[in-house]
Design an enzyme around this catalytic site. Structure first.
Site, PDB file in Angstrom:
ATOM      1  N   HIS A  29      76.043   3.359   5.234  1.00  9.63           N
ATOM      2  CA  HIS A  29      75.238   3.544   6.448  1.00  9.63           C
ATOM      3  C   HIS A  29      75.406   2.494   7.541  1.00  9.63           C
ATOM      4  O   HIS A  29      74.737   2.581   8.560  1.00  9.63           O
ATOM      5  CB  HIS A  29      73.756   3.631   6.064  1.00  9.63           C
ATOM      6  CG  HIS A  29      73.446   4.755   5.123  1.00  9.63           C
ATOM      7  ND1 HIS A  29      73.582   6.076   5.481  1.00  9.63           N
ATOM      8  CD2 HIS A  29      73.041   4.758   3.828  1.00  9.63           C
ATOM      9  CE1 HIS A  29      73.257   6.841   4.444  1.00  9.63           C
ATOM     10  NE2 HIS A  29      72.928   6.068   3.436  1.00  9.63           N
ATOM     11  N   LYS A  70      80.055  14.926   1.161  1.00 13.03           N
ATOM     12  CA  LYS A  70      78.624  14.671   1.334  1.00 13.03           C
ATOM     13  C   LYS A  70      78.162  15.452   2.557  1.00 13.03           C
ATOM     14  O   LYS A  70      78.858  15.492   3.577  1.00 13.03           O
ATOM     15  CB  LYS A  70      78.376  13.172   1.506  1.00 13.03           C
ATOM     16  CG  LYS A  70      76.904  12.819   1.527  1.00 13.03           C
ATOM     17  CD  LYS A  70      76.635  11.324   1.468  1.00 13.03           C
ATOM     18  CE  LYS A  70      75.133  11.071   1.543  1.00 13.03           C
ATOM     19  NZ  LYS A  70      74.792   9.640   1.531  1.00 13.03           N
ATOM     20  N   CYS A 130      76.523  12.402  10.775  1.00 16.58           N
ATOM     21  CA  CYS A 130      77.632  13.325  10.506  1.00 16.58           C
ATOM     22  C   CYS A 130      77.110  14.457   9.634  1.00 16.58           C
ATOM     23  O   CYS A 130      76.502  14.200   8.578  1.00 16.58           O
ATOM     24  CB  CYS A 130      78.751  12.585   9.759  1.00 16.58           C
ATOM     25  SG  CYS A 130      79.379  11.140  10.633  1.00 16.58           S
ATOM     26  N   ILE A 184      64.897   5.152  12.681  1.00 15.71           N
ATOM     27  CA  ILE A 184      65.429   5.352  11.338  1.00 15.71           C
ATOM     28  C   ILE A 184      64.315   5.163  10.305  1.00 15.71           C
ATOM     29  O   ILE A 184      63.382   4.383  10.522  1.00 15.71           O
ATOM     30  CB  ILE A 184      66.626   4.418  11.032  1.00 15.71           C
ATOM     31  CG1 ILE A 184      66.227   2.941  11.021  1.00 15.71           C
ATOM     32  CG2 ILE A 184      67.748   4.664  12.041  1.00 15.71           C
ATOM     33  CD1 ILE A 184      67.317   2.025  10.427  1.00 15.71           C
ATOM     34  N   HIS A 233      68.010   2.394   0.881  1.00 11.29           N
ATOM     35  CA  HIS A 233      68.083   3.863   0.927  1.00 11.29           C
ATOM     36  C   HIS A 233      67.892   4.321   2.367  1.00 11.29           C
ATOM     37  O   HIS A 233      66.988   3.844   3.053  1.00 11.29           O
ATOM     38  CB  HIS A 233      66.989   4.440   0.024  1.00 11.29           C
ATOM     39  CG  HIS A 233      66.778   5.914   0.198  1.00 11.29           C
ATOM     40  ND1 HIS A 233      67.719   6.852  -0.168  1.00 11.29           N
ATOM     41  CD2 HIS A 233      65.746   6.606   0.724  1.00 11.29           C
ATOM     42  CE1 HIS A 233      67.261   8.058   0.136  1.00 11.29           C
ATOM     43  NE2 HIS A 233      66.066   7.938   0.673  1.00 11.29           N
TER      44      HIS A 233
END
Ligand code: U3P
Length: 150
Positions: A34, A62, A101, A123, A134
């Site tokens: 990330h 993914k 994405c 976020i 995470h």
């Protein structure tokens, strides 16, 4: 010899904990999946390239993955003063530069082709002992805060 190596060793020792964090595999994984700052430039499409480079297209594609184009310090701050509680998670107080994405089509079988969205978002992340571990979701900034209208 030692006198020349001395300053180098000192620099490595001082830089060590901040630059490597080698003892926190969950944070390392979070960064691999990330963190991309500054945003990488590729000759091909950004998402198709970085998803493959970060190992997120094997054995299957993914489906959704977000890359954050902010400093590690700014991201880590969301676990502390830069974020606020959001259930068990933390939501950033400021919007951040991110690219999400999303896999095109219905199949997760490679080759993996992605569409990308780079609108700024709050976020939502999970933290463990002050470290991001995470990535949960991103919230697109759609409304103007009342504070901005005053
Ligand atoms: N995910 C993103 N961005 C989003 C939504 C989801 O990266 O906006 P993980 O391996 O479970 O951590 O929610 C399922 C997966 O999609 C999560 O991956 C999360 O990182 C990713």
């Amino acid at each position: 010899m030692m006198t020349k190596l001395g300053p180098l060793l000192l620099v490595l020792l001082l830089a060590g904990p901040e630059s490597s964090c080698g003892d926190n595999p969950r944070y390392e994984k979070f960064l691999r999946q990330h963190y991309d700052n500054p945003k990488s430039s590729f000759s091909g499409k950004y998402c198709d390239s970085i998803m493959a480079k970060r190992g997120l297209t094997k054995p299957e594609c993914k489906e959704v993955n977000t890359f954050i184009h902010e400093t590690k310090n700014n991201i880590k701050a969301v676990c502390e003063e830069g974020g606020e509680p959001y259930g068990n998670l933390r939501r950033s107080k400021e919007h951040m530069k991110v690219t999400t994405c999303k896999l095109k089509g219905g199949s997760t079988r490679p080759p993996c082709k992605y569409k990308e969205n780079s609108s700024p978002r709050y976020i939502v992340i999970g933290c463990e002992n002050g470290w991001p571990v995470h990535y949960d979701e991103s919230q697109i900034v759609t409304t103007v805060d009342n504070a901005d209208l005053d």
